[in-house]
Scaffold this motif. Structure first.
Motif, PDB file in Angstrom:
ATOM      1  N   SER A 141      64.949  69.793  76.099  1.00 52.00           N
ATOM      2  CA  SER A 141      64.214  69.949  74.846  1.00 52.00           C
ATOM      3  C   SER A 141      65.184  70.417  73.765  1.00 52.00           C
ATOM      4  CB  SER A 141      63.080  70.963  75.033  1.00 52.00           C
ATOM      5  OG  SER A 141      62.420  71.177  73.809  1.00 52.00           O
ATOM      6  N   ARG A 142      65.846  69.441  73.120  1.00 48.36           N
ATOM      7  CA  ARG A 142      66.860  69.759  72.118  1.00 48.36           C
ATOM      8  C   ARG A 142      66.716  68.850  70.917  1.00 48.36           C
ATOM      9  NH1 ARG A 142      72.366  69.226  75.239  1.00 48.36           N
ATOM     10  NH2 ARG A 142      71.411  67.235  75.687  1.00 48.36           N
ATOM     11  N   ILE A 143      67.134  69.353  69.770  1.00 47.88           N
ATOM     12  CA  ILE A 143      67.170  68.572  68.537  1.00 47.88           C
ATOM     13  C   ILE A 143      68.587  68.644  67.986  1.00 47.88           C
ATOM     14  CG2 ILE A 143      66.346  68.385  66.154  1.00 47.88           C
ATOM     15  CD1 ILE A 143      63.744  69.638  67.062  1.00 47.88           C
ATOM     16  N   CYS A 168      70.850  67.875  64.658  1.00 51.39           N
ATOM     17  CA  CYS A 168      70.778  67.620  63.219  1.00 51.39           C
ATOM     18  C   CYS A 168      72.197  67.446  62.689  1.00 51.39           C
ATOM     19  CB  CYS A 168      70.097  68.780  62.500  1.00 51.39           C
ATOM     20  SG  CYS A 168      68.418  69.061  63.029  1.00 51.39           S
ATOM     21  N   GLU A 175      72.876  71.984  66.827  1.00 48.50           N
ATOM     22  CA  GLU A 175      71.972  71.674  67.937  1.00 48.50           C
ATOM     23  C   GLU A 175      70.995  72.826  68.097  1.00 48.50           C
ATOM     24  OE1 GLU A 175      72.072  71.340  72.780  1.00 48.50           O
ATOM     25  OE2 GLU A 175      73.902  70.957  71.673  1.00 48.50           O
ATOM     26  N   TYR A 176      69.712  72.498  68.218  1.00 44.88           N
ATOM     27  CA  TYR A 176      68.669  73.500  68.412  1.00 44.88           C
ATOM     28  C   TYR A 176      67.995  73.237  69.748  1.00 44.88           C
ATOM     29  CZ  TYR A 176      69.324  74.080  63.413  1.00 44.88           C
ATOM     30  OH  TYR A 176      69.885  74.297  62.182  1.00 44.88           O
ATOM     31  N   SER A 177      67.680  74.308  70.462  1.00 43.76           N
ATOM     32  CA  SER A 177      66.982  74.158  71.726  1.00 43.76           C
ATOM     33  C   SER A 177      65.996  75.292  71.889  1.00 43.76           C
ATOM     34  CB  SER A 177      67.978  74.135  72.895  1.00 43.76           C
ATOM     35  OG  SER A 177      68.675  75.363  72.950  1.00 43.76           O
ATOM     36  N   SER A 236      61.689  76.349  72.746  1.00 42.64           N
ATOM     37  CA  SER A 236      60.308  75.855  72.682  1.00 42.64           C
ATOM     38  C   SER A 236      60.103  75.068  71.384  1.00 42.64           C
ATOM     39  CB  SER A 236      59.321  77.008  72.747  1.00 42.64           C
ATOM     40  OG  SER A 236      59.274  77.694  71.515  1.00 42.64           O
ATOM     41  N   LEU A 237      59.108  74.207  71.376  1.00 45.81           N
ATOM     42  CA  LEU A 237      58.814  73.426  70.171  1.00 45.81           C
ATOM     43  C   LEU A 237      58.477  74.323  68.988  1.00 45.81           C
ATOM     44  CD1 LEU A 237      56.685  70.478  71.588  1.00 45.81           C
ATOM     45  CD2 LEU A 237      59.051  70.442  70.822  1.00 45.81           C
ATOM     46  N   SER A 294      59.633  77.377  68.261  1.00 45.16           N
ATOM     47  CA  SER A 294      60.832  77.970  67.663  1.00 45.16           C
ATOM     48  C   SER A 294      61.685  76.908  66.982  1.00 45.16           C
ATOM     49  CB  SER A 294      61.642  78.738  68.697  1.00 45.16           C
ATOM     50  OG  SER A 294      62.100  77.893  69.717  1.00 45.16           O
ATOM     51  N   MET A 295      61.682  75.668  67.486  1.00 49.55           N
ATOM     52  CA  MET A 295      62.464  74.615  66.841  1.00 49.55           C
ATOM     53  C   MET A 295      61.836  74.171  65.529  1.00 49.55           C
ATOM     54  SD  MET A 295      64.166  72.244  69.769  1.00 49.55           S
ATOM     55  CE  MET A 295      62.738  71.861  70.747  1.00 49.55           C
TER      56      MET A 295
END
Length: 84
Positions: A51-53, A55, A75-77, A79-80, A82-83
């Motif tokens: 579960s990562r985004i 940008c 990179e953000y990882s 819970s949804l 917190s992202m």
């Protein structure tokens, strides 16, 4: 699993408390009380490591010719909640 961030955001946005009895109707747990995939993504410390985004801020609107393409990235990882 703890859902304190989800509870906090839910209370802030709706003005209503998010109770444990709401878990099944929100799809966080199944009717046997087991954590679902959605529940894993909304948990405070998400056990889903994928579960990562990513940008990236690019240098212009077209490909760079030999210059640095990306200005910066992050990179953000987690819970949804917190992202977001």
């Amino acid at each position: 699993m703890a859902f304190t961030k989800l509870r906090s955001v839910y209370k802030q946005r709706t003005g209503k408390s998010f109770e444990e009895t709401d878990y099944e109707s929100f799809g966080i747990i199944d009717h046997y009380g087991n954590l679902t995939n959605a529940g894993a993504l909304f948990a405070d410390e998400s056990p889903v490591i994928q579960s990562r985004i990513f940008c990236t801020r690019w240098n212009g609107n077209t490909k760079a010719s030999g210059l640095m393409d990306a200005i910066d990235d992050e990179e953000y990882s987690g819970s949804l909640i917190s992202m977001l």
